[in-house]
Write an enzyme that holds these catalytic residues in place. Structure first.
Site, PDB file in Angstrom:
ATOM      1  N   ARG A 158       9.551   7.826   2.779  1.00 17.59           N
ATOM      2  CA  ARG A 158       9.351   6.522   3.410  1.00 17.59           C
ATOM      3  C   ARG A 158       8.666   6.677   4.773  1.00 17.59           C
ATOM      4  NH1 ARG A 158      13.866   1.769   4.533  1.00 17.59           N
ATOM      5  NH2 ARG A 158      12.495   0.401   5.717  1.00 17.59           N
ATOM      6  N   ASN A 173      11.884  -1.085  -4.870  1.00 20.88           N
ATOM      7  CA  ASN A 173      10.558  -1.484  -4.413  1.00 20.88           C
ATOM      8  C   ASN A 173       9.476  -0.501  -4.847  1.00 20.88           C
ATOM      9  OD1 ASN A 173      10.961  -3.920  -2.930  1.00 20.88           O
ATOM     10  ND2 ASN A 173      12.004  -2.753  -1.341  1.00 20.88           N
ATOM     11  N   CYS A 199      14.949  -9.493  -5.477  1.00 23.52           N
ATOM     12  CA  CYS A 199      14.693  -9.240  -4.059  1.00 23.52           C
ATOM     13  C   CYS A 199      15.625 -10.133  -3.255  1.00 23.52           C
ATOM     14  CB  CYS A 199      13.235  -9.545  -3.732  1.00 23.52           C
ATOM     15  SG  CYS A 199      12.782  -9.267  -2.001  1.00 23.52           S
ATOM     16  N   HIS A 258       7.436 -10.013  -2.018  1.00 25.60           N
ATOM     17  CA  HIS A 258       7.003  -9.720  -0.646  1.00 25.60           C
ATOM     18  C   HIS A 258       5.682 -10.406  -0.298  1.00 25.60           C
ATOM     19  CE1 HIS A 258       9.724  -5.935  -0.081  1.00 25.60           C
ATOM     20  NE2 HIS A 258      10.393  -7.017  -0.420  1.00 25.60           N
ATOM     21  N   TYR A 285       7.148 -10.831   5.424  1.00 27.72           N
ATOM     22  CA  TYR A 285       6.161  -9.830   5.018  1.00 27.72           C
ATOM     23  C   TYR A 285       4.733 -10.330   5.192  1.00 27.72           C
ATOM     24  CZ  TYR A 285       9.825  -6.894   3.081  1.00 27.72           C
ATOM     25  OH  TYR A 285      10.924  -6.093   2.941  1.00 27.72           O
TER      26      TYR A 285
END
Length: 421
Positions: A90, A145, A165, A195, A242
């Site tokens: 990440r 995700n 989500c 998102h 987002y």
């Protein structure tokens, strides 16, 4: 009912277990199986999850295992919440795009594509193994995700899958508090892709109170979305937070270059949480769990599983589902995030009011990227990666796409079986 959680060693898991404990009458779970390759971490989370249930006087038992097949055998629903490569990967996703002046984020842009390339093959393998032991009727709820791309991959292979989500339920809870209403009275006109969504109406007991929100709660909305209220008023909608990656791209990149990456923050929170979970005296959900992200994840997941397993017919949930004409400007096999009626047969999108060009163009643009991203994740190939990056609206320049493709592959080569030495 047996519920299996893949990625059960996640620090998220006690949030889910706490939600199950609070819905004793609504969701008849008698066995929760947590499966994870990290046996040590799994045992810490599993022991704490048992204490949560015992403290709540809930009869379900928690079992932990590293064996996927035994975990999935006989399951009514399987939740997938894994992170291939962990927080280390990440951190890479959040930083390498910045070298080209692009947003560094783990679910969109170049970082989101890197995560999709690592994740889709693993999830598809898991789903096939689940189907082999649990049968065709077991529901897969994907919280991994990028949810839209992963859910599309599962549906494309014929799995009984729904993507979930927490953005919609979090916003519902937030605006309910602002408007002085209970969450059950609030319905959102929430439309878009995972998102990449806009709330176009906030109905309380059937009356749209979005104008009131925009007029009387401008500061709260600006703080949450990190976009100006004037933009929201022109759109007559509240974008998900987002969308600031798209609408305020350069300012976000400037902030990211000086701020601590979210991956480092989350890693520290996770270590703190695991220390708390190890304490046998702790029997309730710690406050630090709220810092981990995924607010209201447990409520959304528990309610969705309840509907999918026949506990409540036709309940309304905002989920990721196959488009099938819901947004007529997208192909049927695209995955959209919209309110849907959910029962034991699955999720059926509810009618959606027409989407204007101010948002439909961006939705179509990102949906086209997601098609290419899934193709790259399934079939591999450096050029497919570059093509997906070129199609993404946050990149869109050939020189950046070429550089980012090479950097992405170099950083993730150990997770990409098609990459040769």
């Amino acid at each position: 009912m047996k519920l299996t959680v893949i990625g059960g060693g996640s620090t998220y898991t006690p949030e889910l277990v706490d939600g199950i404990a609070g819905r004793r009458a609504g969701l008849a779970v008698d066995e929760i199986v947590l499966v994870d390759p990290d046996a040590e971490r799994l045992e810490v989370v599993g022991a704490f999850s048992r204490r949560l249930l015992e403290h709540a006087d809930h009869p379900a038992r928690v079992r932990t295992t590293t064996d996927l097949e035994s975990a999935a055998d006989g399951a009514s629903a399987v939740l997938i919440q894994l992170r291939v490569g962990g927080q280390t990967a990440r951190l890479s996703d959040e930083t390498f795009p910045l070298t080209c002046g692009c947003v560094g984020q783990e679910t969109t842009g170049a970082g989101g594509l890197a995560k999709a390339l690592r994740t889709v093959p693993v999830v598809l393998d898991i789903a096939e193994r689940v189907r082999a032991v649990a049968g065709e009727d077991t529901w897969i709820v994907d919280f991994t995700n990028p949810v839209g791309i992963v859910t599309r991959a599962l549906l494309q292979e014929g799995h009984r899958a729904v993507g979930l989500c927490n953005v919609a339920i979090s916003f519902q809870r937030r605006v309910a508090a602002l408007l002085g209403a209970t969450p059950e009275r609030v319905e959102l006109d929430h439309v878009g892709l995972n998102h990449l969504t806009w709330v176009r109406a906030v109905r309380v007991d059937g009356a749209d109170r979005l104008p009131e929100l925009l007029d009387e709660h401008a500061d709260a909305l600006e703080e949450h979305v990190r976009l100006p209220i004037g933009l929201m008023r022109r759109l007559n909608a509240v974008p998900s937070y987002y969308l600031n990656y798209f609408y305020d791209h350069d300012a976000v990149v400037a902030r990211q270059r000086v701020e601590q990456p979210r991956a480092e923050v989350v890693s520290a929170v996770e270590e703190e949480l695991l220390d708390v979970y190890r304490d046998p005296a702790v029997v309730t959900k710690p406050e630090a769990l709220a810092q981990r992200g995924g607010a209201y994840y447990s409520e959304a997941a528990v309610q969705l599983v309840h509907s999918l397993t026949g506990g409540a017919s036709g309940e309304r949930h905002v989920v990721n589902v196959r488009n099938d004409g819901t947004l007529p400007f997208l192909p049927d096999d695209a995955v959209v995030e919209v309110p849907s009626a959910v029962d034991a047969d699955g999720a059926t999108p509810l009618p959606v009011a027409p989407v204007g060009p101010a948002t439909s163009g961006l939705i179509a643009h990102v949906a086209a990227y997601e098609h290419l991203a899934l193709d790259a994740a399934v079939r591999g190939g450096r050029d497919r990666v570059a093509d997906a990056l070129l199609a993404h609206p946050l990149i869109g320049q050939h020189d950046r796409a070429e550089k980012l493709a090479d950097e992405l592959i170099a950083r993730n080569r150990h997770f990409l079986p098609w990459v040769t030495a």
